[in-house]
Design a protein around this motif. Structure first.
Motif, PDB file in Angstrom:
ATOM      1  N   PRO A 188      33.641  20.055 -70.744  1.00  0.00           N
ATOM      2  CA  PRO A 188      34.200  20.355 -72.092  1.00  0.00           C
ATOM      3  C   PRO A 188      35.588  19.476 -71.558  1.00  0.00           C
ATOM      4  CG  PRO A 188      33.983  21.781 -69.492  1.00  0.00           C
ATOM      5  CD  PRO A 188      33.189  21.122 -69.258  1.00  0.00           C
ATOM      6  N   SER A 189      35.913  19.134 -72.454  1.00  0.00           N
ATOM      7  CA  SER A 189      37.437  18.278 -72.731  1.00  0.00           C
ATOM      8  C   SER A 189      38.360  18.569 -73.945  1.00  0.00           C
ATOM      9  CB  SER A 189      36.657  16.759 -72.892  1.00  0.00           C
ATOM     10  OG  SER A 189      35.485  16.295 -72.221  1.00  0.00           O
ATOM     11  N   LEU A 190      39.476  18.391 -73.439  1.00  0.00           N
ATOM     12  CA  LEU A 190      40.338  18.545 -73.892  1.00  0.00           C
ATOM     13  C   LEU A 190      41.218  16.826 -74.731  1.00  0.00           C
ATOM     14  CD1 LEU A 190      41.794  21.137 -75.446  1.00  0.00           C
ATOM     15  CD2 LEU A 190      43.077  20.484 -73.808  1.00  0.00           C
ATOM     16  N   LEU A 191      41.380  17.278 -76.106  1.00  0.00           N
ATOM     17  CA  LEU A 191      41.689  15.462 -76.620  1.00  0.00           C
ATOM     18  C   LEU A 191      43.717  15.965 -77.052  1.00  0.00           C
ATOM     19  CD1 LEU A 191      41.825  12.470 -77.510  1.00  0.00           C
ATOM     20  CD2 LEU A 191      40.764  13.497 -79.373  1.00  0.00           C
ATOM     21  N   VAL A 192      43.595  15.590 -76.671  1.00  0.00           N
ATOM     22  CA  VAL A 192      44.929  15.093 -77.681  1.00  0.00           C
ATOM     23  C   VAL A 192      45.600  14.636 -78.560  1.00  0.00           C
ATOM     24  CG1 VAL A 192      47.710  15.367 -77.285  1.00  0.00           C
ATOM     25  CG2 VAL A 192      46.655  17.360 -76.123  1.00  0.00           C
ATOM     26  N   THR A 193      45.830  13.904 -79.559  1.00  0.00           N
ATOM     27  CA  THR A 193      45.970  12.893 -80.380  1.00  0.00           C
ATOM     28  C   THR A 193      46.008  13.179 -81.739  1.00  0.00           C
ATOM     29  OG1 THR A 193      44.468  10.919 -81.737  1.00  0.00           O
ATOM     30  CG2 THR A 193      44.017  12.889 -81.435  1.00  0.00           C
ATOM     31  N   HIS A 194      47.976  12.259 -81.886  1.00  0.00           N
ATOM     32  CA  HIS A 194      47.845  12.189 -83.717  1.00  0.00           C
ATOM     33  C   HIS A 194      47.335  11.476 -84.275  1.00  0.00           C
ATOM     34  CE1 HIS A 194      51.663  11.995 -80.948  1.00  0.00           C
ATOM     35  NE2 HIS A 194      52.480  12.240 -81.848  1.00  0.00           N
ATOM     36  N   ASP A 195      45.864  11.070 -83.752  1.00  0.00           N
ATOM     37  CA  ASP A 195      44.620  10.151 -85.058  1.00  0.00           C
ATOM     38  C   ASP A 195      43.921  10.798 -85.129  1.00  0.00           C
ATOM     39  OD1 ASP A 195      43.284   8.858 -86.719  1.00  0.00           O
ATOM     40  OD2 ASP A 195      44.272   6.675 -85.151  1.00  0.00           O
ATOM     41  N   HIS A 196      43.364  11.309 -86.559  1.00  0.00           N
ATOM     42  CA  HIS A 196      42.438  12.338 -87.029  1.00  0.00           C
ATOM     43  C   HIS A 196      40.944  11.947 -87.138  1.00  0.00           C
ATOM     44  CE1 HIS A 196      44.836  15.767 -89.781  1.00  0.00           C
ATOM     45  NE2 HIS A 196      45.700  14.661 -89.389  1.00  0.00           N
ATOM     46  N   ALA A 197      41.304  10.354 -87.413  1.00  0.00           N
ATOM     47  CA  ALA A 197      40.133   9.679 -87.080  1.00  0.00           C
ATOM     48  C   ALA A 197      39.480  10.035 -85.820  1.00  0.00           C
ATOM     49  CB  ALA A 197      39.846   8.002 -87.111  1.00  0.00           C
ATOM     50  N   ASP A 198      40.648  10.418 -84.788  1.00  0.00           N
ATOM     51  CA  ASP A 198      40.008  10.597 -82.942  1.00  0.00           C
ATOM     52  C   ASP A 198      39.682  11.597 -83.555  1.00  0.00           C
ATOM     53  OD1 ASP A 198      41.178   7.776 -82.441  1.00  0.00           O
ATOM     54  OD2 ASP A 198      42.774   8.650 -81.612  1.00  0.00           O
ATOM     55  N   ALA A 199      40.189  12.959 -84.039  1.00  0.00           N
ATOM     56  CA  ALA A 199      39.878  14.110 -83.638  1.00  0.00           C
ATOM     57  C   ALA A 199      38.583  13.677 -84.077  1.00  0.00           C
ATOM     58  CB  ALA A 199      40.627  15.004 -84.250  1.00  0.00           C
ATOM     59  N   GLU A 200      38.525  13.108 -85.731  1.00  0.00           N
ATOM     60  CA  GLU A 200      36.889  13.406 -86.302  1.00  0.00           C
ATOM     61  C   GLU A 200      35.614  12.627 -85.403  1.00  0.00           C
ATOM     62  OE1 GLU A 200      36.217  15.219 -88.821  1.00  0.00           O
ATOM     63  OE2 GLU A 200      37.965  15.777 -89.525  1.00  0.00           O
ATOM     64  N   ALA A 201      36.161  11.961 -84.953  1.00  0.00           N
ATOM     65  CA  ALA A 201      34.917  10.771 -83.837  1.00  0.00           C
ATOM     66  C   ALA A 201      34.534  11.977 -82.942  1.00  0.00           C
ATOM     67  CB  ALA A 201      35.839   9.563 -83.903  1.00  0.00           C
ATOM     68  N   ALA A 202      35.627  12.819 -82.075  1.00  0.00           N
ATOM     69  CA  ALA A 202      35.529  13.744 -81.641  1.00  0.00           C
ATOM     70  C   ALA A 202      34.397  14.730 -81.700  1.00  0.00           C
ATOM     71  CB  ALA A 202      36.945  14.686 -80.335  1.00  0.00           C
ATOM     72  N   GLY A 203      33.604  15.051 -82.987  1.00  0.00           N
ATOM     73  CA  GLY A 203      33.242  15.906 -83.275  1.00  0.00           C
ATOM     74  C   GLY A 203      32.820  17.003 -83.001  1.00  0.00           C
ATOM     75  N   GLY A 204      34.212  17.921 -82.633  1.00  0.00           N
ATOM     76  CA  GLY A 204      34.408  19.342 -82.084  1.00  0.00           C
ATOM     77  C   GLY A 204      35.390  19.833 -82.729  1.00  0.00           C
ATOM     78  N   ARG A 205      35.844  20.979 -82.077  1.00  0.00           N
ATOM     79  CA  ARG A 205      37.395  21.546 -83.311  1.00  0.00           C
ATOM     80  C   ARG A 205      38.399  21.385 -83.204  1.00  0.00           C
ATOM     81  NH1 ARG A 205      37.014  26.453 -80.660  1.00  0.00           N
ATOM     82  NH2 ARG A 205      35.686  25.573 -78.614  1.00  0.00           N
ATOM     83  N   ILE A 206      38.902  21.369 -83.874  1.00  0.00           N
ATOM     84  CA  ILE A 206      40.653  20.890 -84.210  1.00  0.00           C
ATOM     85  C   ILE A 206      41.408  21.989 -84.789  1.00  0.00           C
ATOM     86  CG2 ILE A 206      41.853  19.141 -85.489  1.00  0.00           C
ATOM     87  CD1 ILE A 206      39.624  17.694 -86.529  1.00  0.00           C
ATOM     88  N   LEU A 207      42.337  21.849 -83.428  1.00  0.00           N
ATOM     89  CA  LEU A 207      43.540  23.027 -83.655  1.00  0.00           C
ATOM     90  C   LEU A 207      44.699  21.730 -83.828  1.00  0.00           C
ATOM     91  CD1 LEU A 207      43.060  25.283 -80.371  1.00  0.00           C
ATOM     92  CD2 LEU A 207      42.100  25.310 -83.206  1.00  0.00           C
ATOM     93  N   THR A 208      45.132  22.677 -84.793  1.00  0.00           N
ATOM     94  CA  THR A 208      46.288  21.727 -85.398  1.00  0.00           C
ATOM     95  C   THR A 208      47.950  22.975 -85.161  1.00  0.00           C
ATOM     96  OG1 THR A 208      45.349  21.203 -86.763  1.00  0.00           O
ATOM     97  CG2 THR A 208      47.888  20.440 -87.639  1.00  0.00           C
ATOM     98  N   LEU A 209      48.713  22.300 -84.360  1.00  0.00           N
ATOM     99  CA  LEU A 209      50.186  22.379 -83.759  1.00  0.00           C
ATOM    100  C   LEU A 209      50.977  22.187 -85.233  1.00  0.00           C
ATOM    101  CD1 LEU A 209      50.127  21.658 -80.289  1.00  0.00           C
ATOM    102  CD2 LEU A 209      48.783  23.957 -81.278  1.00  0.00           C
TER     103      LEU A 209
END
Length: 210
Positions: A188-209
């Motif tokens: 299980p992994s938690l990714l913090v990023t500014h880049d939408h492409a990173d989040a899309e490539a991760a293929g999981g849920r996206i939480l926006t703060l």
């Protein structure tokens, strides 16, 4: 793939100087990557620090971090079983490439040399063991950092903008490598990023703060 690893963030609330930064409930299953996005100051890196166990005393935090059903909230960082990948590979300059990988291995691990060689081969760096890490390209250093992380046998992984300093072509390659390896390991992994492409490539849920 390990189907046992689960990361749960329960009733997590983080604040600074009385001002709330975030409130979060989340569960991340084996091989899943939860992406957290938001502007600077929204609490993304603070969340990682809380989960990892090195949140600065200036912050107020409540809630629990559960890993495989065990409450690890009160444990020191080194006992949480959580691996980290940062913007910089953070390889030890006084160790060879192989030395960096051996550092990741648990002390009781057997066949250390063979496991290091297999790790290098797995990311296209066979024969690089005796190299000085400062002679590697940025992408090569990132691969070594990834394999050092995996050799340490974490039970969950935190990713803090791990691709932000790579050029566009290399960024896409490293996304595929990192996310593929994490899924394969069932982490299980938690990714913090500014880049939408990173989040899309991760293929999981996206939480926006906010």
């Amino acid at each position: 793939m390990n189907d046992r690893h689960h990361l749960v963030l329960k009733d997590v609330q983080l604040a600074l100087d009385g001002a709330s930064l975030l409130t979060l409930d989340a569960e991340v299953g084996p091989g899943e990557i939860l992406s957290v996005m938001g502007p600077s100051g929204s609490g993304k890196s603070t969340l990682l620090a809380f989960v990892a166990g090195f949140l600065a005393p200036a912050f107020d935090a409540s809630g629990r971090v559960l890993l495989n059903g065990r409450d690890i909230t009160g444990l020191p960082a080194e006992r949480r079983g959580i691996g980290l990948l940062f913007q910089d590979p953070l390889l030890f300059p006084h160790l060879s490439v192989a030395g960096n990988l051996r550092f990741g291995l648990p002390r009781a691990a057997r066949d250390r040399a063979a496991r290091v060689e297999a790790a290098l081969d797995a990311v296209g760096l066979a024969g690089f063991g005796e190299r000085d890490p400062t002679t590697l390209s940025g992408g090569q250093q990132s691969r070594v950092a990834l394999m050092r992380l995996l050799l340490s046998a974490p039970r969950a992984v935190l990713l803090d903008e791990p691709f932000s300093k790579l050029d566009t072509a290399l960024r896409q390659e490293m996304r595929q490598l990192v996310f593929g390896r994490l899924r394969e390991a069932g982490l299980p992994s938690l990714l913090v990023t500014h880049d939408h492409a990173d989040a899309e490539a991760a293929g999981g849920r996206i939480l926006t703060l906010a």
